[in-house]
Design a protein around this motif. Sequence first.
Motif, mmCIF file in Angstrom:
data_model
loop_
_atom_site.group_PDB
_atom_site.id
_atom_site.type_symbol
_atom_site.label_atom_id
_atom_site.label_comp_id
_atom_site.label_asym_id
_atom_site.label_seq_id
_atom_site.Cartn_x
_atom_site.Cartn_y
_atom_site.Cartn_z
ATOM 1 N N PHE A 1 46.761 -79.704 14.343
ATOM 2 C CA PHE A 1 47.260 -80.452 13.194
ATOM 3 C C PHE A 1 46.577 -79.909 11.943
ATOM 4 C CE2 PHE A 1 43.536 -82.627 14.765
ATOM 5 C CZ PHE A 1 42.853 -83.027 13.632
ATOM 6 N N THR A 2 47.234 -80.106 10.806
ATOM 7 C CA THR A 2 46.684 -79.660 9.535
ATOM 8 C C THR A 2 46.031 -80.841 8.825
ATOM 9 O OG1 THR A 2 48.771 -80.064 8.379
ATOM 10 C CG2 THR A 2 48.427 -77.869 9.319
ATOM 11 N N ASN B 1 43.052 -77.015 5.990
ATOM 12 C CA ASN B 1 42.464 -76.533 7.229
ATOM 13 C C ASN B 1 43.411 -76.750 8.394
ATOM 14 O OD1 ASN B 1 40.030 -75.973 5.843
ATOM 15 N ND2 ASN B 1 39.330 -78.073 6.144
ATOM 16 N N LEU B 2 43.347 -75.828 9.358
ATOM 17 C CA LEU B 2 44.045 -75.966 10.622
ATOM 18 C C LEU B 2 43.047 -76.506 11.641
ATOM 19 C CD1 LEU B 2 46.605 -75.527 12.344
ATOM 20 C CD2 LEU B 2 45.736 -73.232 12.877
ATOM 21 N N MET B 3 43.361 -77.666 12.213
ATOM 22 C CA MET B 3 42.452 -78.348 13.125
ATOM 23 C C MET B 3 43.005 -78.276 14.547
ATOM 24 S SD MET B 3 40.390 -79.459 10.700
ATOM 25 C CE MET B 3 39.364 -80.729 11.422
ATOM 26 N N CYS B 4 42.100 -78.384 15.503
ATOM 27 C CA CYS B 4 42.466 -78.381 16.920
ATOM 28 C C CYS B 4 41.690 -79.487 17.618
ATOM 29 C CB CYS B 4 42.167 -77.023 17.559
ATOM 30 S SG CYS B 4 42.478 -76.972 19.338
ATOM 31 N N ASP C 1 40.634 -71.779 7.966
ATOM 32 C CA ASP C 1 40.935 -72.188 6.598
ATOM 33 C C ASP C 1 42.241 -71.515 6.181
ATOM 34 O OD1 ASP C 1 41.029 -72.934 3.990
ATOM 35 O OD2 ASP C 1 39.142 -72.017 3.386
ATOM 36 N N LEU C 2 43.247 -72.331 5.853
ATOM 37 C CA LEU C 2 44.585 -71.804 5.578
ATOM 38 C C LEU C 2 44.792 -71.400 4.129
ATOM 39 C CD1 LEU C 2 46.761 -74.301 7.675
ATOM 40 C CD2 LEU C 2 45.928 -72.044 8.324
ATOM 41 N N VAL D 1 52.424 -73.665 7.186
ATOM 42 C CA VAL D 1 51.247 -72.834 6.897
ATOM 43 C C VAL D 1 51.452 -72.051 5.605
ATOM 44 C CG1 VAL D 1 49.851 -70.909 7.747
ATOM 45 C CG2 VAL D 1 50.619 -72.677 9.335
ATOM 46 N N ASN D 2 52.664 -71.569 5.402
ATOM 47 C CA ASN D 2 52.949 -70.830 4.171
ATOM 48 C C ASN D 2 52.809 -71.737 2.949
ATOM 49 O OD1 ASN D 2 53.757 -68.554 2.658
ATOM 50 N ND2 ASN D 2 55.868 -69.265 2.627
#
Length: 669
Positions: free
Chosen positions: A302-303, A307-310, A323-324, A369-370
């Motif tokens: 999830f975002t 940041n992209l989290m897991c 870090d996106l 993400v973009n």
Amino acid sequence: MPAVHHKLLLEDALPDSPQTRSLLSVFEEDAGNLTDYTNKLLQSMQRVFGAQSEMGLATEQLSKQLLDYEKKNFALGKGDEEVIAMLQSFAKSVGELNSLHSELANQMADGMVFPLIQFREKDLTEISTLKEIHGIATDEHEAAMVKYSRLPKKRENEKLKADLVKEVAYTRRKQHSASLQYYCALNALQYRKRVAMLEPMLGYTQAQISFFKKGIELVSKKMDNFLSSVSKMTQSIQSQLDSEAEGMRMTQRELLSVEDTVYMPDTDSESVNRTLIQKAGYLNIRNKTGLVTTAWDRLYFFTQGGNLMCQPRGAVAGGMVLDLDNSSVMAVDCEDRRYCFQITSPSGKTSMILQAESKKEYEEWICTVNNISRQIYLTDNPEAVAIRLNQTAIQAVTPITSFEKRQEGSPNPDRSAMAKPGGVHSTGSGSQKSETAPEPEDLIAPGTPIQFDIMLPASEFQDQNRAGGRRTNPFGETDDDCSAESDDSLLQQVFAVRFLGSMAVRCGDNQEVIYEAMRQVLAARAIHNIFRTTESHLMVTSSSFRLIDPQTQVTRISFQLEEVCQFAAHQENGRLIGFVVEGRDWSEGDEEGEPSFSAFVFESNTEGEKICYTMNLAKEITEAKKDPEALAQLMKNMPLTNDGKFLLLDPEPGETSDGAGQEDLESEA
């Protein structure tokens, strides 16, 4: 009455998110603690019941022993008649007391021990059984998803795909049904445990009161109000349990009445939302398990902000993966799997490959993400900004009446009036901006095709039958490439770039033609969902520009320096770089050929200003070669590497300055 603070929502059973799993673990831990406590409590109550039963047997034995005194016929028992009469009275009293103790033991068995045994054997055992069924159903669903995720993309077997889809749907429905039953049982347990704790003590107290009422009425009067309140509470909790159980049964029937498509992957009927700034769901991530072996793990991503989290299953919270901000995302082919995409950090040192479950999820993740990489989430109204950018991308390929109107609609109207310092370089006085802004139709012909693969320049499509003059080799190699002059070039700089597109343009002496080409190429990629790019190494020397395959080191295409009219970096996105190449068109039969121009657009890991600076230096070296004194002055002013080449970029911290200049340039790229 105490309120219920936690409850497993039946609607969350199908998504099966880590948050639901985390809450489920709390309920399971509570059920485990309740089981341990119930066993210990039952042991204590059985001990009390055993003591009471023993008390009845003891009083019965005492009564018999008191009556046996008369039967002993003691030789010296003269005068014992009064004693015998008193003992018989005591025996009668003890016998009556024994009946009371026996009745009390039976009441304890029925009202205290039996309800707790029934709660343990029925409710707690049901929870344990449903937990095992839920775990088995979850494992079967995971196994089915693993087999489905391995479906080949190139050699797709429709029968195999249909079988796997049915298997996934069956296991998912089975897991959904097991989860619903498990959740209902756990929710009901929160009510039943209270009844189970209160009912035995209620039975115990009532038995004791019944025991003492025959001798002490005062005790019963003191306990009547308390017992009445406990009884009312038990009845109230039981009524709530009945109402909640009925509601859960209705919700369960409603959730199970959905169509089979809900359980089937890759059957999304809704359109793709390209304006998302937040996204969550399960993805497969590729992890290296050895030097050449990899493994895929299904995790919940999830975002959060930029940041992209897991969050693995069972974890209380998620952790940051990447870090996106300013990152790049593109579709990739990976191990013959479908719906794979790659996210790369701005430095290019960190990247990960992920696989989505369906095409809709795959496209939405790429768009999300973009959008986040553009830092839209930092604005006051990120949703509106994302919608506006998406509309701008859709409208980008439509005709525009004037260049000024496009500038008025852009977020930075001064972009076309002033470039970043060092961001734009051109050759010749013809590159200066004219007082009157040109029309887009004057820069690029409407309907001009865009080339998204690295092949020949766009102008080459128009001169396949030309004769005479220099012609670019399709493999990017010319006779000059093999000469000693190329090997002894004073400048040799390498940059990692990704080719975005090229197209024919109408002029080569205006900087705006590069910006217009960038706009149309990026807009076309957004409209047609083209996310895939080709990685190359752009080598800038004092004689040519080359695009080299990073794997095979084969030159894909090259341009002589005198063919490059101008070059520029984007003013807002510093990683975009473009240049215009001039060629000759002999299709009209002219002996000298008409000039033709092609614009090439790239995305680089390095700032575009540095690339433009290097290209400008190559031009200066070419001009300086005509004058030995000017060349000597230029070499005097610029730092050189150990092998006599121009050193343009400072080495990274921690790196040594020893070695060939080419190694420094490649490490910087």
